[in-house]
Structure formats: structure tokens, C-alpha cells
Write an enzyme that holds these catalytic residues in place. Sequence first.
Site, PDB file in Angstrom:
ATOM      1  N   CYS A 319     -29.982 -16.496  -4.162  1.00  0.00           N
ATOM      2  CA  CYS A 319     -30.418 -17.794  -4.678  1.00  0.00           C
ATOM      3  C   CYS A 319     -30.275 -18.899  -3.633  1.00  0.00           C
ATOM      4  CB  CYS A 319     -29.662 -18.149  -5.948  1.00  0.00           C
ATOM      5  SG  CYS A 319     -27.875 -18.095  -5.761  1.00  0.00           S
ATOM      6  N   HIS A 762     -23.866 -20.028  -7.783  1.00  0.00           N
ATOM      7  CA  HIS A 762     -25.318 -19.968  -7.907  1.00  0.00           C
ATOM      8  C   HIS A 762     -25.932 -21.267  -7.382  1.00  0.00           C
ATOM      9  CE1 HIS A 762     -29.112 -18.565  -9.433  1.00  0.00           C
ATOM     10  NE2 HIS A 762     -29.227 -19.520 -10.329  1.00  0.00           N
TER      11      HIS A 762
END
Length: 802
Positions: A319, A762
Site C-alpha cells: 500500500c 496501512h
Amino acid sequence: MEMELLRSNLSRVRIPEPTNRIYKQECCISFDTPKSEGGLFVDMNTFLAFGKDYVGWNFEKTGNPVYLHIKQTKKPIPEDRPLKKPTLLAIGIDGGFDNQEPEYDETYSIVILPDYVTFPFPSVALPEKVRLAVDAVLIAEGAERKEQVASWTADKKQISEHALTLKQIDNGVIIPPSGWKCAKCDKTENLWLNLTDGMILCGRKLWDGSGGNNHAIEHYNETHYPLAVKLGTITSDLEGADVFSYPEDDSVTDPLLADHLAFFGIDFSSLQKTEMTTAEKELDQNTNFDWNRIQESGQEVEPLYGPGYTGLTNLGNSCYLAATMQVIFSTRSFCSRYYKNQSLKRAFDIAPADPTVDLNMQLTKLAYGLLSGKYSVPVVQNDDVANAVDPSSSAKQEGIRPRMFKAVIAASHPEFSTMRQQDALEFFLHFIDQVERINAGCPEADPARSFKFGIEERLQCPSGKVAYNKRNDYILSLNIPLEKATNKKEVEEFQKLKAQKEAEGKEILSDEIVRPRVPLSACLDSFSHPEEVQGFYSTALKARTTAIKTTGLTTFPDYLVLHMRKFVMETGWVPKKLDVYIDVDDIIDISPMRSKGLQPGEELLPEEASGGEEESAKVLPNDDIVSQLASMGFNQLHCQKAAINTSNAGVEEAMNWLLSHMDDPDINDPIHKEAKKNDVDPSKVATLVSFGFEEDIARKALKASGGDIEKATDWIFNPSAASGPSDMDATPSVDATLPDGDGKYRLIGLVSHMGTSTQCGHYVAHVYKEGRWVIFNDDKVGVSKDPPKDMAYLYFYERIQS
């Protein structure tokens, strides 16, 4: 006749060796796969794969005529497919999130270009060489698959070294099946059963005040009984129980857990699960405020499709790459260079024999994947099962998998080659560096230049004379001055409330947390604010002194990237993430940050006379820095050298120098020997090293330029222009004509991070496009209702064209 055509081309068919990289899941110049309408064509000579629109280009370039055509068609999904609740932080593996991906039937044929003469496979009529070659291709693991690891997988738990030798104390303790409570406080949740003596104690206190009161870990510190199991996670499926090893400081597997539980009268077969495991708690972090806010997961996201709205499928902790590339390809410079001004055909024609290892080709492929809209289509939903697992999956799309791009950009960087989470800032800087390298021959076409700007440092010593140092950079890294928070009173009241609740053993609720709010303007001011530089060698005073340093920008880039230093070192070298909001403006003006250069009436510090270098090398180490390093257990001499070689810049700088020079052959030489060896001002060496240059190169450059930092920088980038011979390889030249313009900028992108460090958690991107904010969360793309402008890690600003 047709079979003769195949036989006449047998010399162009190769049987792959075990070492050959075989591509059969994705086209090397587009994101077509066997599932695409035209399937995939594997060149039976090079084992590269091509979509139906591109295989002709390969035939033109190589003359290779024989291809294995792979086509996949979707099978219907049975309606009674069960929905399983995930128990692992993983996607698409047993116990993880079920991707609910449809299954496919795969068919094969042999195709000969240019007329697409086709033979079915398998067939006994085919020549043996073709049959052997195709079998070997189909059996081999695809090169793309080797790059791909299941996303978000928690590390596999190891068997504890203490489990097989665990001694249990027969003290008559029998554990009831319910009604548990900590033996030292009133906690009835997050309870751990010590497997040695049967004590039930609460778990660790978490950063936000929740969790337990640390009684289980305190018990281990007193007794050294190694293993504990989390009550409430024990069921008939013993593998799902959460066992923790204190000496190994990790979740572990206890193969004798059934016996260890039976020792305390626990019949696990009848127990119901009532608590989350550690891995599930990690999963449950998605409901944490930060995660909800940044991912906007509490809201119905209106999905977006079409050119510029293509999602990037997570390859496994990728990510950081996805979020960064979404913002980069929303800039005019990168869109123009790799999409509008360069076709896929052109990039393929100029690529080497293997286009999968060519960054220019893979950047062009990525640009077409993201910007053409070809792959921005809704994901195939067979039912509402996926929505039950992930309510935001309505915004999910087929997206693209940037496997080849990741492989080629990571080839020169060992960390990005792994499947571990990485720092988005480090990735951005590495990416920009690689782009600058491949465009070195044509700098005017280099899109990385749009991020580049000049920085000038002005140093004034007590003599009143000044020195100027210049360098180039791509990011403005900003400290966050917490003392400039606009809500200090509210923060102080919250701290009192938190202390009071902790004293009472109560938990802080998420809606009670108050975070400091610091204006972005205060962070920008802190960058330009004058600061003291200890141990500065003044050539005017011929002594070490304290200088005043101010910093400004010599040019303003087309795109300004602001990095918020949210990760700081606490006492004991423990990294901590600042829990803080940054109040940013959509439009900023950095005009006051422009440096003015040498002013009328200012006098430059004199260049050192001959022999001055040796005098200047007699740096006195800062006693505070030396004592702090020595208190950590480092050798006193090494600590002094670390302080000297970093010009007494600070403990952190000295620590970093020490850790990277521990193995130097001369680390134990007396300091006066080093002074003679240096024969250049170590503070100037440290300055050049802080710009990113190697220490040896910095020394050579300073020698060649008489100790002048600006000339030394020019020498590093253009040694051929310097007088005298050079024993150093030429480095890519710095372009003196950097982009420049007004200081007004508009916010166009955010990269936000969730998690306690840049190596976990993330990343999500938000980009301002076509008059609205858009969220890019891996393969989910939708309209952003509330972009988390106050929580970002990187801010991307675009200069407003006057």
C-alpha cells in the site's frame, strides 16, 4: 500444410530450463491477463507474455512466431458457498479474508503469427518438442507469482522452545469454565492464564489507556514462568488459542496445549470463544478511530471508474507503493512524460530484449494502466457475500497489479524487494532517484525535476562574517512544534482526565481523546527559524564557536512535497509516533521562505589558509553528547569520535554515525591521528554527508576544492569541470536550471499512514481531481466525503500558475 508450418518453426521453440523466468499471468507491456477478452500469448522462445493487442508488436520486433495461447473463462459460483469469518490478518488464505474470487476454466492452444494459425493443446498430433515445451511452461511457477505473496499475512507462529519442557506446579488450582477475574485487580477481560502456576492475570496496558494493568507481564518478571494462554480464545479448535511466550516476546504455538490445560482441569472441547486473539485484535484495529477516519470506512463511498480512477491491487504490504504512485500519476509532469508523450508501442520498441526489467517500459505500462481507464471497471460480484466481509467493497474494482513495476523499481533496493511494509517517504525518494537516473541523458524530459528545488543554509559566526551552503532536495521535511498547538488548554485537561482514569483503573474512550492541533504554518516557520550550531569552526576566529543557521529555498518547485516528522525518538531510543493533528490550508504561500543569498555589506568567512585544515580538524567533542552515548554502553573513544565526526550536531546524529562506523579499521586509533588523516574540516565533511554524499567522496571533493562546500558540491556533480585530475567516477550532473516560480501552492494530494510505525500499518492516498477529493485505498476508488487533511504523513502541493 498447417502442421508443416509449425514444424518449419520448431527452431524458434525452446524447452524452458529451470532457471528461465516464465511469464504466463500478465502481459509484460499491459495489464492484460488470461482472463482478458483476448487471453494471453506466451512467446515460446523468450517466455514473455503479451495481450492480444500487443503480441503483434513482439512478432515485429523479434520475429518469434510460435505462441502458447492461454484463455480463462469464469465458472459459475455455487449459491451455497459458505461465508467464513476471518481469524487471520490475511487475504485469500485459509483463515483469512475470503476474496470470494470466481474460479476459472483454462484452455490452451498453439498459435503461429502473423496469420494466427491455431492448433489445439493438448494433442498427440503436435511435435514432441512443442508438447515438452508447453508442458514445462504450464508446470513452472510463473515469474509473476513468485513476486506475489498473500497480502496482510501475519507472521506464521513458531513452536515455542519452552512448550516441550514446561514444568507445571501442582498447587491444586482448578480453573472454572467461566467467571474469570484478574487475581490482582478487577479486570474481567483480556485475561491470561499462566501455564506454569495457573495464575489468571490481566494483559498489558495499551498506548491509549485500554487493555489491562500489566499484571501478567509483572508476574512473569517476578517468576520467569514463560507461557500464558489468553482465556476466552480457547475452543475445541486449539490451534486458534492465543498462546504468548514472554521470553520470546511473541505469539507462539504450544503443541502440548491440550495437556497443559488439562493439568488445571480445563476441558477445552466444551469452551466457547469469548475473546479476540492478538491477530484478530490487529484486524479489529480497522474500527479504531484513525483507521475509520483515514479510510472513510464508516461512510458509504460512491465508487468512481474511468481514466485516472484505477485502483492498485495490494500485492502484500504494497500500500505504501500504491498510495505514492496514485499521487505521483496525478501530476502533470508524470502524466505527460509516461502517458501523453510516450506510447506503449514506443516504450516497447526502445526497451531491451526483456521489457519486464526496463523501468521506462514498466512506468509507461503503469501510466497506461492507471490513466487509460481500461482496467477501471467494477469487480465481478456474484452475490453480496463480499459485502458481508467488507462493507466498503462496493467501491472495489478489478484494478491492476503493479507486480512488474514493483520488481523493477525494487531491484536496486533490498528493502523494497521484500514483502514487508515500507516507509512511503523512503519509497518516494528512491523512486524519484531512479526516474532521474533513467532520464539523465535528457534532463528537460525528466518529470522528477518538477519536485526538485534548491536549499540554502546561511551560517553566521560571532565575528559577523557568514558562510553559505547550497544543496538540492525533493522534499521539505518539517518538525512538528507541539508547543505551537492551538488547543493547549484542552490537551492539558485531557491529560488530567487520562491520569485520573488510569488511577481509577478505567479506560479512556476514543471520543474522549484530545490530540494537539498544530498549524502547518508553524511547521513551515520552524524550518526557516534561526537555530544554533554548536562546535562550528570559524575561519575568521580560528576556533570552534556557536554559529546561527537560517535556512531558505533558492527555487520553488512545480510540486512541493511536505513530510511531517511524526516519528520521533523517545528516551531509550524507542521510536514513537506523535499523536497530533496538523491544521493545513488548501492554499499556502511560501514566498517568505525564499533565501536571499549574499547581501550587500555581508562578508564571507575567509577560506582556510594552508595548514588550516589540520587546525580545523582539532574538533573538541561535546561532553553532553559523549556522556549520553557512553551511558548507553559505548566505548568512550568511539563516543568522542562520533561527536567530532558529526560536528557535535546532536546525540541522534552521533549515534547514527557510531552505528555505521563500528567496524572501521581505524575506529580505535587515537583522535590526533585521525585529525592528521582527515586534513579537511570534519564539520564540512559532515555537512556534505548530510546532503546524501558518501564520506570518502565528500573528503575528495573538499580536498579538490580547497575546503569550499559550494565548490565541493559542484565538483562532486561535475568533476570534469574542476581543475586537476580526479580519481572519482562522474556522478549525474545537477541541473542548475531548476523549475522556479511564485510561492503560492494548492493542496492536491495526501498520503496518510495508520499504525504505530512506518514499518507496519496501512497507507491510503487522497487526491484532488476534477473539482473533488478522491480516496485511493488500494483497489477501492471513490468520492471522498471527508479527506483526513489533518492526519496526513505526506502533503503534495502544486504551484498555482499565475
